[in-house]
Motif scaffolding. Structure first.
Motif, PDB file in Angstrom:
ATOM      1  N   PHE A  46       1.138  -0.994  -0.107  1.00  0.00           N
ATOM      2  CA  PHE A  46      -0.106  -0.506  -0.019  1.00  0.00           C
ATOM      3  C   PHE A  46       1.041   1.562   0.372  1.00  0.00           C
ATOM      4  CE2 PHE A  46      -3.053  -2.673   1.371  1.00  0.00           C
ATOM      5  CZ  PHE A  46      -3.994  -2.485   0.373  1.00  0.00           C
ATOM      6  N   SER A  47       2.050   1.048   1.001  1.00  0.00           N
ATOM      7  CA  SER A  47       3.142   2.635  -0.060  1.00  0.00           C
ATOM      8  C   SER A  47       2.951   3.069  -0.684  1.00  0.00           C
ATOM      9  CB  SER A  47       4.458   1.821   1.710  1.00  0.00           C
ATOM     10  OG  SER A  47       4.742   1.211   0.075  1.00  0.00           O
ATOM     11  N   ALA A  48       3.459   1.524  -1.874  1.00  0.00           N
ATOM     12  CA  ALA A  48       3.752   2.247  -3.565  1.00  0.00           C
ATOM     13  C   ALA A  48       2.895   3.247  -3.899  1.00  0.00           C
ATOM     14  CB  ALA A  48       3.493   1.167  -4.315  1.00  0.00           C
ATOM     15  N   THR A  49       1.286   3.286  -3.294  1.00  0.00           N
ATOM     16  CA  THR A  49       0.265   4.161  -3.118  1.00  0.00           C
ATOM     17  C   THR A  49      -0.012   5.744  -2.543  1.00  0.00           C
ATOM     18  OG1 THR A  49      -1.507   3.398  -2.285  1.00  0.00           O
ATOM     19  CG2 THR A  49      -1.254   2.230  -4.109  1.00  0.00           C
ATOM     20  N   GLY A  50       1.351   5.272  -2.075  1.00  0.00           N
ATOM     21  CA  GLY A  50       1.069   6.444  -0.949  1.00  0.00           C
ATOM     22  C   GLY A  50       0.850   6.681   0.467  1.00  0.00           C
ATOM     23  N   ALA A  51       0.955   5.887   1.123  1.00  0.00           N
ATOM     24  CA  ALA A  51       0.958   5.585   2.420  1.00  0.00           C
ATOM     25  C   ALA A  51       0.368   4.059   2.783  1.00  0.00           C
ATOM     26  CB  ALA A  51      -0.529   6.205   2.980  1.00  0.00           C
ATOM     27  N   PRO A  52       1.298   3.501   3.499  1.00  0.00           N
ATOM     28  CA  PRO A  52       2.135   4.247   4.600  1.00  0.00           C
ATOM     29  C   PRO A  52       2.892   5.332   4.012  1.00  0.00           C
ATOM     30  CG  PRO A  52       1.952   1.601   5.558  1.00  0.00           C
ATOM     31  CD  PRO A  52       0.938   1.764   4.026  1.00  0.00           C
ATOM     32  N   GLU A  53       4.710   5.675   4.722  1.00  0.00           N
ATOM     33  CA  GLU A  53       5.370   6.011   4.111  1.00  0.00           C
ATOM     34  C   GLU A  53       6.808   4.680   3.371  1.00  0.00           C
ATOM     35  OE1 GLU A  53       8.978   7.718   2.642  1.00  0.00           O
ATOM     36  OE2 GLU A  53       7.152   8.683   3.052  1.00  0.00           O
ATOM     37  N   PRO A  54       7.217   4.174   2.973  1.00  0.00           N
ATOM     38  CA  PRO A  54       7.990   3.219   2.621  1.00  0.00           C
ATOM     39  C   PRO A  54       9.760   3.261   3.412  1.00  0.00           C
ATOM     40  CG  PRO A  54       7.821   4.016   1.224  1.00  0.00           C
ATOM     41  CD  PRO A  54       6.916   5.180   1.663  1.00  0.00           C
ATOM     42  N   GLY A 153      14.470  -5.263   2.664  1.00  0.00           N
ATOM     43  CA  GLY A 153      14.283  -6.666   1.605  1.00  0.00           C
ATOM     44  C   GLY A 153      12.990  -6.726   1.340  1.00  0.00           C
ATOM     45  N   TRP A 154      12.063  -6.501   2.489  1.00  0.00           N
ATOM     46  CA  TRP A 154      10.616  -7.581   2.595  1.00  0.00           C
ATOM     47  C   TRP A 154       9.978  -6.390   2.292  1.00  0.00           C
ATOM     48  CZ3 TRP A 154      10.183 -11.546   1.908  1.00  0.00           C
ATOM     49  CH2 TRP A 154      10.573 -12.189   2.862  1.00  0.00           C
ATOM     50  N   THR A 155      10.137  -5.095   3.105  1.00  0.00           N
ATOM     51  CA  THR A 155       9.758  -3.411   2.035  1.00  0.00           C
ATOM     52  C   THR A 155       9.850  -3.308   0.361  1.00  0.00           C
ATOM     53  OG1 THR A 155      10.104  -2.311   3.869  1.00  0.00           O
ATOM     54  CG2 THR A 155      10.020  -1.055   2.701  1.00  0.00           C
ATOM     55  N   LEU A 156      10.664  -3.133   0.292  1.00  0.00           N
ATOM     56  CA  LEU A 156      11.096  -3.278  -1.906  1.00  0.00           C
ATOM     57  C   LEU A 156      10.218  -4.087  -2.180  1.00  0.00           C
ATOM     58  CD1 LEU A 156      12.527  -2.132  -3.731  1.00  0.00           C
ATOM     59  CD2 LEU A 156      14.743  -3.945  -3.527  1.00  0.00           C
ATOM     60  N   ILE A 157      10.450  -5.957  -1.344  1.00  0.00           N
ATOM     61  CA  ILE A 157       9.066  -7.029  -2.384  1.00  0.00           C
ATOM     62  C   ILE A 157       8.186  -6.343  -2.752  1.00  0.00           C
ATOM     63  CG2 ILE A 157       8.112  -9.139  -2.124  1.00  0.00           C
ATOM     64  CD1 ILE A 157      11.197 -10.056  -1.969  1.00  0.00           C
ATOM     65  N   GLY A 162       3.067  -3.634  -5.402  1.00  0.00           N
ATOM     66  CA  GLY A 162       2.158  -2.596  -5.075  1.00  0.00           C
ATOM     67  C   GLY A 162       3.166  -2.021  -6.440  1.00  0.00           C
ATOM     68  N   GLN A 163       3.596  -1.743  -7.022  1.00  0.00           N
ATOM     69  CA  GLN A 163       3.454  -1.075  -7.713  1.00  0.00           C
ATOM     70  C   GLN A 163       3.540  -1.199  -9.502  1.00  0.00           C
ATOM     71  OE1 GLN A 163       4.619   2.163  -8.935  1.00  0.00           O
ATOM     72  NE2 GLN A 163       6.322   2.775  -6.881  1.00  0.00           N
ATOM     73  N   ALA A 164       3.480  -2.649  -9.327  1.00  0.00           N
ATOM     74  CA  ALA A 164       3.351  -3.331 -10.826  1.00  0.00           C
ATOM     75  C   ALA A 164       1.743  -3.245 -10.654  1.00  0.00           C
ATOM     76  CB  ALA A 164       4.064  -5.124 -10.311  1.00  0.00           C
ATOM     77  N   LEU A 170      -5.526  -5.598  -4.390  1.00  0.00           N
ATOM     78  CA  LEU A 170      -5.242  -6.838  -3.395  1.00  0.00           C
ATOM     79  C   LEU A 170      -5.011  -7.687  -4.672  1.00  0.00           C
ATOM     80  CD1 LEU A 170      -7.020  -9.110  -1.940  1.00  0.00           C
ATOM     81  CD2 LEU A 170      -9.062  -9.094  -3.535  1.00  0.00           C
ATOM     82  N   LEU A 171      -4.424  -7.567  -5.780  1.00  0.00           N
ATOM     83  CA  LEU A 171      -3.417  -8.419  -6.578  1.00  0.00           C
ATOM     84  C   LEU A 171      -2.450  -8.145  -6.231  1.00  0.00           C
ATOM     85  CD1 LEU A 171      -3.454 -10.187  -8.712  1.00  0.00           C
ATOM     86  CD2 LEU A 171      -3.334  -9.216 -10.458  1.00  0.00           C
ATOM     87  N   GLY A 172      -1.407  -6.460  -5.512  1.00  0.00           N
ATOM     88  CA  GLY A 172      -0.568  -6.574  -5.747  1.00  0.00           C
ATOM     89  C   GLY A 172       0.109  -7.316  -4.166  1.00  0.00           C
ATOM     90  N   LEU A 173      -1.025  -7.284  -3.455  1.00  0.00           N
ATOM     91  CA  LEU A 173      -0.974  -7.901  -1.732  1.00  0.00           C
ATOM     92  C   LEU A 173      -0.395  -8.961  -2.442  1.00  0.00           C
ATOM     93  CD1 LEU A 173      -0.957  -7.773   1.131  1.00  0.00           C
ATOM     94  CD2 LEU A 173      -3.722  -8.232   1.314  1.00  0.00           C
ATOM     95  N   ALA A 174      -1.180 -10.239  -2.675  1.00  0.00           N
ATOM     96  CA  ALA A 174      -0.720 -11.237  -3.632  1.00  0.00           C
ATOM     97  C   ALA A 174       0.724 -11.645  -4.449  1.00  0.00           C
ATOM     98  CB  ALA A 174      -2.268 -11.916  -4.593  1.00  0.00           C
ATOM     99  N   ALA A 175       0.861 -11.142  -5.127  1.00  0.00           N
ATOM    100  CA  ALA A 175       1.996 -10.776  -5.581  1.00  0.00           C
ATOM    101  C   ALA A 175       3.333 -10.759  -4.674  1.00  0.00           C
ATOM    102  CB  ALA A 175       1.932  -9.556  -6.531  1.00  0.00           C
ATOM    103  N   GLY A 176       3.244 -10.042  -3.912  1.00  0.00           N
ATOM    104  CA  GLY A 176       3.964  -8.890  -2.330  1.00  0.00           C
ATOM    105  C   GLY A 176       4.698 -10.835  -1.427  1.00  0.00           C
ATOM    106  N   LEU A 177       2.910 -10.961  -1.178  1.00  0.00           N
ATOM    107  CA  LEU A 177       3.439 -11.709  -0.304  1.00  0.00           C
ATOM    108  C   LEU A 177       3.899 -13.487  -1.042  1.00  0.00           C
ATOM    109  CD1 LEU A 177      -0.411 -11.371   1.510  1.00  0.00           C
ATOM    110  CD2 LEU A 177       1.965 -11.313   2.363  1.00  0.00           C
ATOM    111  N   GLY A 178       3.449 -13.643  -1.816  1.00  0.00           N
ATOM    112  CA  GLY A 178       3.936 -14.767  -3.016  1.00  0.00           C
ATOM    113  C   GLY A 178       5.246 -15.057  -3.426  1.00  0.00           C
ATOM    114  N   MET A 179       5.750 -13.780  -3.180  1.00  0.00           N
ATOM    115  CA  MET A 179       7.595 -13.717  -3.408  1.00  0.00           C
ATOM    116  C   MET A 179       7.675 -13.421  -2.524  1.00  0.00           C
ATOM    117  SD  MET A 179       8.165 -10.699  -6.254  1.00  0.00           S
ATOM    118  CE  MET A 179       7.148  -9.088  -5.562  1.00  0.00           C
ATOM    119  N   ALA A 180       7.101 -13.042  -0.949  1.00  0.00           N
ATOM    120  CA  ALA A 180       7.754 -13.666  -0.048  1.00  0.00           C
ATOM    121  C   ALA A 180       7.511 -14.949   0.437  1.00  0.00           C
ATOM    122  CB  ALA A 180       6.717 -12.344   1.043  1.00  0.00           C
ATOM    123  N   ALA A 181       6.827 -15.287   0.329  1.00  0.00           N
ATOM    124  CA  ALA A 181       6.899 -17.199   1.180  1.00  0.00           C
ATOM    125  C   ALA A 181       7.752 -17.134   0.371  1.00  0.00           C
ATOM    126  CB  ALA A 181       5.327 -17.869  -0.019  1.00  0.00           C
TER     127      ALA A 181
END
Length: 214
Positions: A46-54, A153-157, A162-164, A170-181
């Protein structure tokens, strides 16, 4: 689904998210009941869209991990006397404890950095480093770098996810959590391969010993 997304977004965009990130990262380092990575990645998406501050996400997560690791280390240090009395020289437990101390003295920094990406293993490592008397100054130096790399590292992922998929959080969240896993699985595989390599070289613990990294 939209209601759930709005609820999550409302939770991670409040200023209290930084306190939550700190608290969960610290707790996860001592009692690995809920991976702190998940909240870091979620906030970063969600920080990719402005908040919270990364940058504040990185700072809160890294500081929480640093504090939690030191709490775990100090728990291990406080229990070292009892462990030494129980793990007497000449016993299998004593051999395992002595091996853990020798291994961590030589490779403690590398083990600490690697185990930070494996939930559960990081707690076992920090506890063992405290119990075996790994120097606090060295522990702090390695842990500061490890906590910062972990938080960053996890913030960047999450941020990349979120940027993609900026138009679909929701899709960005799924992608981020998938990469984290995936990263967590890779870290565990790498840790196990290192352990096998160490055994082939004769530097691992005896059969009855337990790997201090988990």
């Amino acid at each position: 689904m939209d209601g759930l997304l709005a609820l999550v977004e409302g939770a991670v965009t409040t200023p209290w998210i930084y306190l939550a990130l700190f608290a969960l990262a610290a707790l996860d380092s001592v009692v690995p009941v809920a991976p702190g990575e998940s909240l870091v990645v979620t906030a970063a998406v969600f920080s990719a869209t402005g908040a919270p501050e990364p940058l504040l996400v990185v700072a809160a997560a890294a500081l929480g991990a640093f504090v939690g690791d030191h709490a775990s280390y100090l728990v291990g240090r406080s229990a070292s006397g009892s462990l030494e009395r129980w793990m007497r020289p000449g016993t299998r437990q004593g051999a395992a404890f002595a091996w853990a101390g020798r291994t961590l003295q030589g490779r403690g920094g590398v083990i600490l950095l690697a185990s930070r990406y494996v939930p559960g293993a990081r707690t076992a490592t920090t506890l063992t480093m405290g119990a075996t008397g790994y120097p606090l100054q060295r522990f702090t130096a390695f842990d500061a770098g490890g906590a910062l790399l972990w938080g960053g590292g996890w913030t960047l992922i999450g941020y990349l996810g979120g940027q993609a998929f900026g138009d679909d959080p929701l899709l960005g969240l799924a992608a981020g959590l998938g990469m984290a896993a995936a990263m967590t699985v890779l870290a565990e595989v790498a840790r196990r391969l290192w352990g096998r390599r160490a055994r082939r070289r004769g530097t691992a613990a005896p059969d009855e010993a337990v790997d201090p990294a988990g």
